[in-house]
Design an enzyme around this catalytic site. Structure first.
Site, PDB file in Angstrom:
ATOM      1  N   TYR A  99      80.662   2.229  16.773  1.00 24.34           N
ATOM      2  CA  TYR A  99      80.729   3.360  15.850  1.00 24.34           C
ATOM      3  C   TYR A  99      80.377   4.654  16.581  1.00 24.34           C
ATOM      4  O   TYR A  99      79.355   4.714  17.266  1.00 24.34           O
ATOM      5  CB  TYR A  99      79.752   3.175  14.693  1.00 24.34           C
ATOM      6  CG  TYR A  99      80.167   2.129  13.689  1.00 24.34           C
ATOM      7  CD1 TYR A  99      80.800   2.486  12.507  1.00 24.34           C
ATOM      8  CD2 TYR A  99      79.916   0.783  13.921  1.00 24.34           C
ATOM      9  CE1 TYR A  99      81.176   1.524  11.578  1.00 24.34           C
ATOM     10  CE2 TYR A  99      80.292  -0.186  13.003  1.00 24.34           C
ATOM     11  CZ  TYR A  99      80.917   0.195  11.833  1.00 24.34           C
ATOM     12  OH  TYR A  99      81.286  -0.765  10.926  1.00 24.34           O
ATOM     13  N   LYS A 101      85.492  -3.759  16.697  1.00 20.81           N
ATOM     14  CA  LYS A 101      85.562  -3.213  15.341  1.00 20.81           C
ATOM     15  C   LYS A 101      85.215  -1.736  15.399  1.00 20.81           C
ATOM     16  O   LYS A 101      84.188  -1.353  15.962  1.00 20.81           O
ATOM     17  CB  LYS A 101      84.571  -3.942  14.432  1.00 20.81           C
ATOM     18  CG  LYS A 101      84.345  -3.287  13.073  1.00 20.81           C
ATOM     19  CD  LYS A 101      83.160  -3.925  12.353  1.00 20.81           C
ATOM     20  CE  LYS A 101      82.779  -3.173  11.091  1.00 20.81           C
ATOM     21  NZ  LYS A 101      81.571  -3.732  10.443  1.00 20.81           N
ATOM     22  N   ASP A 130      75.537  -8.789   7.025  1.00 19.58           N
ATOM     23  CA  ASP A 130      74.310  -8.485   7.755  1.00 19.58           C
ATOM     24  C   ASP A 130      73.553  -7.299   7.165  1.00 19.58           C
ATOM     25  O   ASP A 130      72.513  -6.904   7.695  1.00 19.58           O
ATOM     26  CB  ASP A 130      74.643  -8.205   9.222  1.00 19.58           C
ATOM     27  CG  ASP A 130      75.642  -7.074   9.387  1.00 19.58           C
ATOM     28  OD1 ASP A 130      76.787  -7.233   8.907  1.00 19.58           O
ATOM     29  OD2 ASP A 130      75.296  -6.040   9.983  1.00 19.58           O
TER      30      ASP A 130
END
Length: 271
Positions: A150, A181, A30
């Site tokens: 994140y 993730k 991406d």
């Protein structure tokens, strides 16, 4: 993961682990929105072919890019449609916005959707709301949600702090993700604390590769109890993407399961 009753979501979750061992090798592609082209237009399908032949479990692309992929290339590799984006040219590169819907991904035959959330960013509140919205739609359509979480923002000084990462993975769980993730903790052995805190399977982000080889990163991730790796840049910038993916698949799934010659088919996506 525990065995789940047969539903659209459980069926798709099973497809995300190519060999049925609850381990995952995802290759995000991406970056074309955030950073620009990662290959020539004519070479993109060959890159996907190399990734699939190397033994990856899934690729991650945006909805428009998914339409350009030759369908036969996904016979042994699942499709994850990414629903959020920002570019390197924005005033705030951490401000992710939704650019797709779950229904669009289902119509494309996706096996899962993913969103990117930057915890600690100035737009954290809006991104959390987006995660909740996509989680609700994912449940409605029976499609797994991968939350790419994140710790990034002007007030964060230690993004690899295991306490912070534990908080981040639990946000993903509380808001309805199925997989999460996150970056590897620093030092890596403290990632075991993050895994112990998480109700969800964790896949580790590939990172920039400055200090640790991607093969060592995969080994470290499995050692501390993570379920795999999500690595894009260190695959598509390598001189031999297929070989790189094969090496990682052999670590994550084992030498035999990671074999490029292993035949594996998947059923077509269902709503």
């Amino acid at each position: 993961m525990a065995t789940l009753p047969l539903t659209g979501k459980s069926l798709r979750l099973a497809r995300l682990s190519r060999h049925g061992d609850d381990r995952f090798l995802f290759i995000p592609l991406d970056h074309t929105i955030s950073d620009g082209p990662i290959s020539t237009a004519s070479g993109f399908n060959q890159l996907v072919r190399d990734i699939a032949d190397g033994g990856a479990d899934a690729i991650v692309v945006h909805k428009g890019r998914a339409r350009t992929i030759q369908p036969e290339l996904l016979s042994r590799c699942a499709l994850v449609v990414h629903l959020s984006a920002s570019t390197a040219h924005a005033p705030d590169t951490n401000a992710k916005v939704l650019v797709g819907e779950v229904a669009e991904a289902v119509r494309l035959g996706a096996d899962a959707v993913s969103v990117h959330i930057n915890i600690g960013s100035d737009t954290e509140a809006a991104q959390l709301a987006d995660l909740g919205t996509i989680a609700k739609a994912s449940d409605r359509w029976g499609i797994p949600l991968i939350a790419m979480m994140y710790p990034r923002g002007p007030r964060l000084t230690e993004p690899g702090d295991p306490v912070l990462l534990s908080h981040v993975v639990n946000i993903a769980a509380d808001l309805g993700a199925d997989l999460v993730k996150v970056p590897m903790a620093a030092p890596p052995d403290r990632m075991v604390e993050v895994v112990a805190s998480s109700p969800l399977p964790i896949v580790v982000a590939g990172g920039s590769g400055a200090d640790t080889s991607v093969a060592q990163l995969a080994t470290n991730a499995l050692t501390v109890g993570c379920h795999g790796l999500a690595v894009g840049r260190r695959v598509f910038t390598s001189a031999a993407p297929r070989q790189t993916v094969h090496e990682l698949a052999s670590i994550i799934h084992g030498p035999e399961l990671g074999s490029e010659s292993t035949p594996q088919s998947r059923m077509a996506g269902v709503p």
